[in-house]
Design a protein around this motif. Structure first.
Motif, PDB file in Angstrom:
ATOM      1  N   ASN A  94      -9.854   3.136  -2.680  1.00 46.31           N
ATOM      2  CA  ASN A  94      -8.473   3.603  -2.813  1.00 46.31           C
ATOM      3  C   ASN A  94      -7.890   3.094  -4.128  1.00 46.31           C
ATOM      4  N   ASP A  95      -6.693   3.537  -4.440  1.00 44.95           N
ATOM      5  CA  ASP A  95      -6.082   3.214  -5.735  1.00 44.95           C
ATOM      6  C   ASP A  95      -5.741   1.742  -5.866  1.00 44.95           C
ATOM      7  N   ASN A  96      -5.422   1.077  -4.756  1.00 47.72           N
ATOM      8  CA  ASN A  96      -5.153  -0.358  -4.838  1.00 47.72           C
ATOM      9  C   ASN A  96      -6.385  -1.107  -5.341  1.00 47.72           C
ATOM     10  N   MET A  97      -7.562  -0.701  -4.853  1.00 45.59           N
ATOM     11  CA  MET A  97      -8.787  -1.332  -5.329  1.00 45.59           C
ATOM     12  C   MET A  97      -9.029  -0.977  -6.795  1.00 45.59           C
ATOM     13  N   ASP A 104      -3.964   8.739  -4.954  1.00 42.69           N
ATOM     14  CA  ASP A 104      -2.961   9.147  -5.942  1.00 42.69           C
ATOM     15  C   ASP A 104      -1.600   8.547  -5.626  1.00 42.69           C
ATOM     16  N   ILE A 105      -1.548   7.213  -5.565  1.00 41.75           N
ATOM     17  CA  ILE A 105      -0.267   6.534  -5.398  1.00 41.75           C
ATOM     18  C   ILE A 105       0.533   6.681  -6.697  1.00 41.75           C
ATOM     19  N   PRO A 106       1.845   6.510  -6.660  1.00 41.61           N
ATOM     20  CA  PRO A 106       2.677   6.796  -7.848  1.00 41.61           C
ATOM     21  C   PRO A 106       2.245   6.079  -9.119  1.00 41.61           C
ATOM     22  N   VAL A 107       1.769   4.838  -9.004  1.00 43.28           N
ATOM     23  CA  VAL A 107       1.445   4.071 -10.208  1.00 43.28           C
ATOM     24  C   VAL A 107       0.195   4.587 -10.908  1.00 43.28           C
ATOM     25  N   LEU A 135      -5.213   7.066 -14.100  1.00 40.88           N
ATOM     26  CA  LEU A 135      -6.340   7.019 -13.167  1.00 40.88           C
ATOM     27  C   LEU A 135      -6.679   8.392 -12.593  1.00 40.88           C
ATOM     28  N   THR A 136      -7.951   8.771 -12.703  1.00 39.99           N
ATOM     29  CA  THR A 136      -8.460   9.944 -11.988  1.00 39.99           C
ATOM     30  C   THR A 136      -8.600   9.579 -10.518  1.00 39.99           C
ATOM     31  N   THR A 137      -8.024  10.387  -9.633  1.00 43.03           N
ATOM     32  CA  THR A 137      -8.013  10.023  -8.219  1.00 43.03           C
ATOM     33  C   THR A 137      -7.922  11.262  -7.343  1.00 43.03           C
ATOM     34  N   VAL A 138      -8.403  11.137  -6.121  1.00 45.75           N
ATOM     35  CA  VAL A 138      -8.311  12.219  -5.148  1.00 45.75           C
ATOM     36  C   VAL A 138      -6.953  12.133  -4.459  1.00 45.75           C
ATOM     37  N   LYS A 139      -6.154  13.153  -4.619  1.00 45.17           N
ATOM     38  CA  LYS A 139      -4.807  13.154  -4.021  1.00 45.17           C
ATOM     39  C   LYS A 139      -4.909  13.477  -2.538  1.00 45.17           C
ATOM     40  N   ILE A 140      -4.469  12.542  -1.717  1.00 42.70           N
ATOM     41  CA  ILE A 140      -4.382  12.756  -0.272  1.00 42.70           C
ATOM     42  C   ILE A 140      -2.898  12.924   0.065  1.00 42.70           C
ATOM     43  N   ASP A 194       0.851  -1.197   0.000  1.00 43.85           N
ATOM     44  CA  ASP A 194       0.000   0.000   0.000  1.00 43.85           C
ATOM     45  C   ASP A 194       0.885   1.246   0.000  1.00 43.85           C
ATOM     46  N   PRO A 195       1.248   1.750  -1.180  1.00 45.99           N
ATOM     47  CA  PRO A 195       2.168   2.893  -1.264  1.00 45.99           C
ATOM     48  C   PRO A 195       1.693   4.133  -0.508  1.00 45.99           C
ATOM     49  N   TYR A 196       0.391   4.248  -0.288  1.00 45.46           N
ATOM     50  CA  TYR A 196      -0.099   5.416   0.450  1.00 45.46           C
ATOM     51  C   TYR A 196       0.508   5.448   1.855  1.00 45.46           C
ATOM     52  N   TYR A 197       0.469   4.314   2.544  1.00 49.74           N
ATOM     53  CA  TYR A 197       1.003   4.292   3.908  1.00 49.74           C
ATOM     54  C   TYR A 197       2.527   4.324   3.923  1.00 49.74           C
ATOM     55  N   VAL A 198       3.147   3.892   2.851  1.00 51.08           N
ATOM     56  CA  VAL A 198       4.589   4.104   2.718  1.00 51.08           C
ATOM     57  C   VAL A 198       4.877   5.603   2.726  1.00 51.08           C
TER      58      VAL A 198
END
Length: 353
Positions: free
Chosen positions: A252-255, A281-284, A292-297, A81-85
């Motif tokens: 989330n982006d992983n899903m 908004d993980i790097p990938v 991917l359209t995503t909400v950047k946290i 989970d790159p977000y928590y990284v």
């Protein structure tokens, strides 16, 4: 350290005038020459604003501290989970800048030795904690800050982003672009138990907003306990229904990565057959096809801010503080951009149903 009064005496103006100039008060009527003299005198005398003095004090306070970083994911799960990284890296980089030592603790089962927390100047806890785990952290921490989570009540310092508000903005934008048949896949928040499976903030906001808009369909809101394949299995099930969504929002982006795989296996196109939007908004995310359209946290900033909150506590702050950081929708190819959906004056946007 030089004071405003000393700057005022050197320039020949009042202390109030110096204060207003240094705080960039736009309503102050003063000549350019006098304003420049105040600023140059302040710089020459090495004046520091209260904010900068506090920052310098924090830098000094951080040197030599031992900070325990408690993580609710073990290293293998965090790596997935790159977000928590990103949150962890924010904590570590801020501690490095402060010359503080970081001791990592993983609270993923049996509680580690409490002496690790008790021997630290403070604790930054990453992730979600409930019940006995939460009380254990409170009991053994001198000072405790939560990163990416705010426990119920007002006992604790915390920093996070408002994902509920972000979901509302995303749905408002989607509705304005004509999307009506909107689905959501997410996870069950373990804290609320099996009787309230839709309590996770993004999910709850989705249901409430879609219900108010008269668009909610229970068949298009699916959650389960999180597994590595949750995004794939839930998306494939939903998109195999007779009347699938035209827009799929994932928790989330992983899903979203799993949803992409399901969409491709079903022979569908993104965004022509089904658009996809997500969170983190993980790097990938920017390298998917389509991106991917995503909400950047702001994951790293959440970590950095958590350390700053801890330093404030060590400096004597007694009142708990909750910091909410802003989010941003990053528009990419997986969902029509708002500009592409603008309609000429006097026309009506056709619904994507």
């Amino acid at each position: 350290m030089v004071t405003i009064k000393e700057i005022a005496a050197a320039v020949g103006v009042s202390s109030a005038t110096v204060s207003r100039v240094l705080n960039y008060d736009p309503t102050l009527s003063i000549s350019t020459k006098k304003r420049q003299a105040i600023i140059e005198t302040a710089e020459a005398l090495n004046y520091a604003t209260p904010r900068n003095r506090n920052r310098a004090a924090a830098q000094s306070l951080g040197a030599g501290l031992k900070i325990a970083l408690v993580h609710f994911l073990d290293p293998a799960k965090e790596l997935a989970d790159p977000y928590y990284v990103g949150v962890r890296l924010g904590i570590e980089s801020r501690c490095q800048a402060l010359k503080s030592e970081v001791v990592k603790v993983f609270l993923t089962g049996n509680a580690p030795e409490a002496t690790i927390l008790e021997g630290a100047s403070g604790v930054v806890a990453v992730g979600h904690y409930y019940g006995e785990e939460l009380e254990w952290l409170r009991r053994h921490s001198r000072h405790l800050v939560f990163a990416d989570y705010a426990p119920i009540g007002d006992l604790d310092d915390s920093v996070l982003s408002d994902v509920g508000r972000a979901m509302t903005r995303l749905l408002e934008a989607a509705h304005a672009m004509g999307y009506r048949r909107i689905g959501f896949v997410g996870w069950v928040d373990a804290f609320y138990g099996p009787d309230n499976i839709h309590a996770e903030r993004r999910c709850r906001t989705f249901i409430d907003w879609m219900t108010r808009a008269g668009l909610y369909d229970p068949d298009l809101c699916m959650v389960e306990r999180m597994t590595p394949d949750s995004g794939y299995t839930l998306a494939k099930t939903m998109l195999s229904k007779p009347n699938p969504p035209k827009l799929l929002i994932t928790c989330n982006d992983n899903m979203a990565l799993g949803a992409y795989r399901a969409i491709q296996e079903l022979g569908l196109r993104i965004p022509e057959d089904v658009a996809v939007a997500s969170f983190n908004d993980i790097p990938v995310a920017q390298f998917l096809a389509p991106p991917l359209t995503t909400v950047k946290i702001p994951a790293e900033l959440i970590g950095e801010t958590a350390v700053d909150l801890l330093l404030e506590r060590l400096s004597g702050r007694e009142v708990a503080k909750k910091v909410i950081l802003a989010t941003e929708i990053i528009w990419r190819g997986s969902m029509a951009r708002p500009a592409e959906a603008e309609e000429p004056a006097g026309t009506r946007l056709a619904a994507r149903d």
